[in-house]
Design a protein around this motif. Structure first.
Motif, mmCIF file in Angstrom:
data_model
loop_
_atom_site.group_PDB
_atom_site.id
_atom_site.type_symbol
_atom_site.label_atom_id
_atom_site.label_comp_id
_atom_site.label_asym_id
_atom_site.label_seq_id
_atom_site.Cartn_x
_atom_site.Cartn_y
_atom_site.Cartn_z
ATOM 1 N N UNK A 43 2.265 -10.646 -15.788
ATOM 2 C CA UNK A 43 3.572 -10.541 -14.396
ATOM 3 C C UNK A 43 3.621 -10.941 -12.392
ATOM 4 N N UNK A 44 2.552 -10.823 -12.391
ATOM 5 C CA UNK A 44 1.919 -10.377 -11.165
ATOM 6 C C UNK A 44 1.146 -11.459 -9.954
ATOM 7 N N UNK A 45 0.275 -12.785 -10.920
ATOM 8 C CA UNK A 45 -0.161 -13.123 -9.995
ATOM 9 C C UNK A 45 0.233 -15.121 -10.463
ATOM 10 N N UNK A 46 -1.210 -15.555 -10.455
ATOM 11 C CA UNK A 46 -1.200 -16.389 -10.775
ATOM 12 C C UNK A 46 -0.437 -17.722 -9.655
ATOM 13 N N UNK A 103 -6.718 -12.476 -9.949
ATOM 14 C CA UNK A 103 -8.281 -10.866 -9.990
ATOM 15 C C UNK A 103 -8.357 -11.127 -11.213
ATOM 16 N N UNK A 104 -10.200 -9.802 -11.065
ATOM 17 C CA UNK A 104 -10.101 -10.213 -12.247
ATOM 18 C C UNK A 104 -9.774 -8.702 -13.061
ATOM 19 N N UNK A 114 -0.571 -4.174 -5.823
ATOM 20 C CA UNK A 114 -0.687 -2.554 -6.106
ATOM 21 C C UNK A 114 -2.471 -2.868 -5.527
ATOM 22 N N UNK A 115 -2.789 -3.763 -7.126
ATOM 23 C CA UNK A 115 -4.428 -3.733 -6.633
ATOM 24 C C UNK A 115 -4.858 -4.153 -5.933
ATOM 25 N N UNK A 146 10.658 -9.865 -7.014
ATOM 26 C CA UNK A 146 10.452 -8.835 -5.792
ATOM 27 C C UNK A 146 10.390 -7.016 -6.609
ATOM 28 N N UNK A 147 10.876 -7.118 -7.622
ATOM 29 C CA UNK A 147 11.156 -5.716 -8.486
ATOM 30 C C UNK A 147 10.006 -6.007 -8.957
ATOM 31 N N UNK A 148 9.733 -7.058 -10.098
ATOM 32 C CA UNK A 148 8.727 -7.127 -10.729
ATOM 33 C C UNK A 148 7.371 -6.498 -10.294
ATOM 34 N N UNK A 149 7.336 -6.907 -8.621
ATOM 35 C CA UNK A 149 5.170 -6.957 -8.213
ATOM 36 C C UNK A 149 5.997 -5.601 -7.841
#
Ligand code: IPM
Ligand code: MN
Length: 375
Positions: A132-135, A183-184, A158-159, A92-95
């Motif tokens: 560190x936010x996807x996949x 995402x790209x 955020x993106x 949650x902090x990373x995101x």
């Protein structure tokens, strides 16, 4: 004198013990290099969750958002179902802070015994840049009941925000699924970071990790973006490694690697292997970095609940993570002081924690490193 505000999250298990040593070392460096640290401790973790049912709160997040960085011990506790604290606090902090780079140096320090035969510190010295936010870390999926069902899955970042409106029809008995998302933009920014890091460190090669031969949708996009980004770095050698193959090469020929960029889950897996070839999890630090925001620094290892309160865990990974933190907030000299002090203590070999074959305690190690800095 410059003051840095740091959020301190000791967390669970051995977290409080190792973070105390990290804090001690950073304070010694601050004195030496003439800056000040103002620590703001937060209680998030198992005890707080069990007492209040709260994982994080919006006020604390807003407050942390105004600080210079977050220094984290470890999360996870056997009294809490696996995943609750990891997802509810750490991820949650990373995101929340969009810390899209997980930077993990793989460096065998002088004096550390390497489990690989005939490999020396000059053979093991590279960086893994983990997305560190996807996949598969977007955390969406579900169980599929027999027959027809509908499921709405959502990812908020955020993106972007993305919703999956699924109409499911299944005749199997028990099915479950998990969706990975890339995402790209998300890929581009972390791949770019890897190339910039290579440039800054005067490296000549960037290796991209994936499994595009099987998971061709998401890692096909990953490769497409890598191809685009590399055009901006004409002098840089580039290549693709499949994730299974790179685990083999990390063991057989670690000296080949310079900067390795990987999607989230493969980056998670290969950096535990990376930690082992640099001498063990007790020595492996990581930084969750948002180059334009709030970054968070922690050891790669977990909370090791069975060693909680025993003053026996090796605090070096956390102390080294403190060095990565100082580097990110503009105290490069202090960061170097810490890494040099760690290296000197290890090379001397007088103070060794259990994992390094000695009998020194967590605080002995912190004291020895602090002593070197103040010398
Ligand atoms: C890590 C850890 C975390 C991860 C867990 C605790 C969620 O293994 O930082 O590597 O998978 O990212
Ligand atoms: Mn991990």
């Amino acid at each position: 004198m410059k003051t840095h505000n740091i959020a301190l999250l000791p967390g669970d298990g051995i977290g409080p013990e190792i973070i105390a040593e990290g804090k001690k070392v950073i304070e010694a460096v601050a004195e030496k290099e003439r800056f000040k640290i103002k620590w703001r401790p937060y209680p998030f973790g198992a005890d707080h969750y069990l007492a209040t049912k709260e994982l994080l709160n919006e006020d604390a997040l807003k407050e942390m958002g105004k600080m210079d960085a977050i220094y984290l011990g470890a999360l996870g506790d056997p009294r809490v179902q696996p995943g609750i604290l990891e997802k509810g606090v750490l991820l949650a902090l990373r995101f929340y802070f969009d810390e899209y780079v997980n930077l993990r140096p793989i460096k065998l320090l002088e004096g550390v015994e390497c489990p690989l035969k005939n490999k020396t510190p000059k053979d093991i010295d590279f960086h893994v840049v983990r997305e560190n936010t996807e996949d598969f870390y977007v955390g969406i999926g579900g169980a599929i009941p027999k027959g027809k069902s509908k499921q709405l899955l959502e990812v908020k970042r955020t993106l972007y925000n993305v919703k999956f409106n699924l109409d499911i029809e299944a005749d199997g008995d028990e099915l479950a699924y998990q969706i990975g998302v890339l995402s790209s933009k998300g890929s581009r920014r972390v791949i770019k970071y890897a190339f910039e890091l290579a440039k800054k460190k005067h490296k000549t090669r960037v290796t991209a990790v994936d499994k595009a031969n099987v998971l061709s949708n998401i890692y096909g996009l990953w490769r497409k973006v890598f191809e685009e980004v590399k055009k901006d770095y004409p002098g840089m050698e580039t290549e693709y490694n499949f994730v299974d193959a790179i685990t083999m090469w990390f063991v057989k020929q670690p000296e080949y690697y310079q900067v390795v960029v990987a999607p989230n889950m493969f980056g998670d897996i290969i950096t535990d292997l990376g930690a082992m070839i640099q001498g063990g999890l007790g020595l492996a630090p990581g930084g969750n970095i948002n180059p334009d925001g709030i970054s968070m620094f922690e050891p790669i290892h977990g909370s090791a609940p069975k060693y909680k309160g025993m003053n026996r865990a090796n605090p070096i990974a956390t102390i080294w993570a403190g060095a990565l933190m100082l580097d990110e907030i503009g105290q490069e000299k202090g960061a170097n002081d810490i890494v040099k002090a760690i290296e000197e203590v290890i090379k001397e070999g007088k103070v060794r924690t259990k994992d390094l074959g000695g009998t020194a305690t967590t605080s002995d190690m912190g004291d020895a490193i602090t002593g070197k800095i103040s010398e």
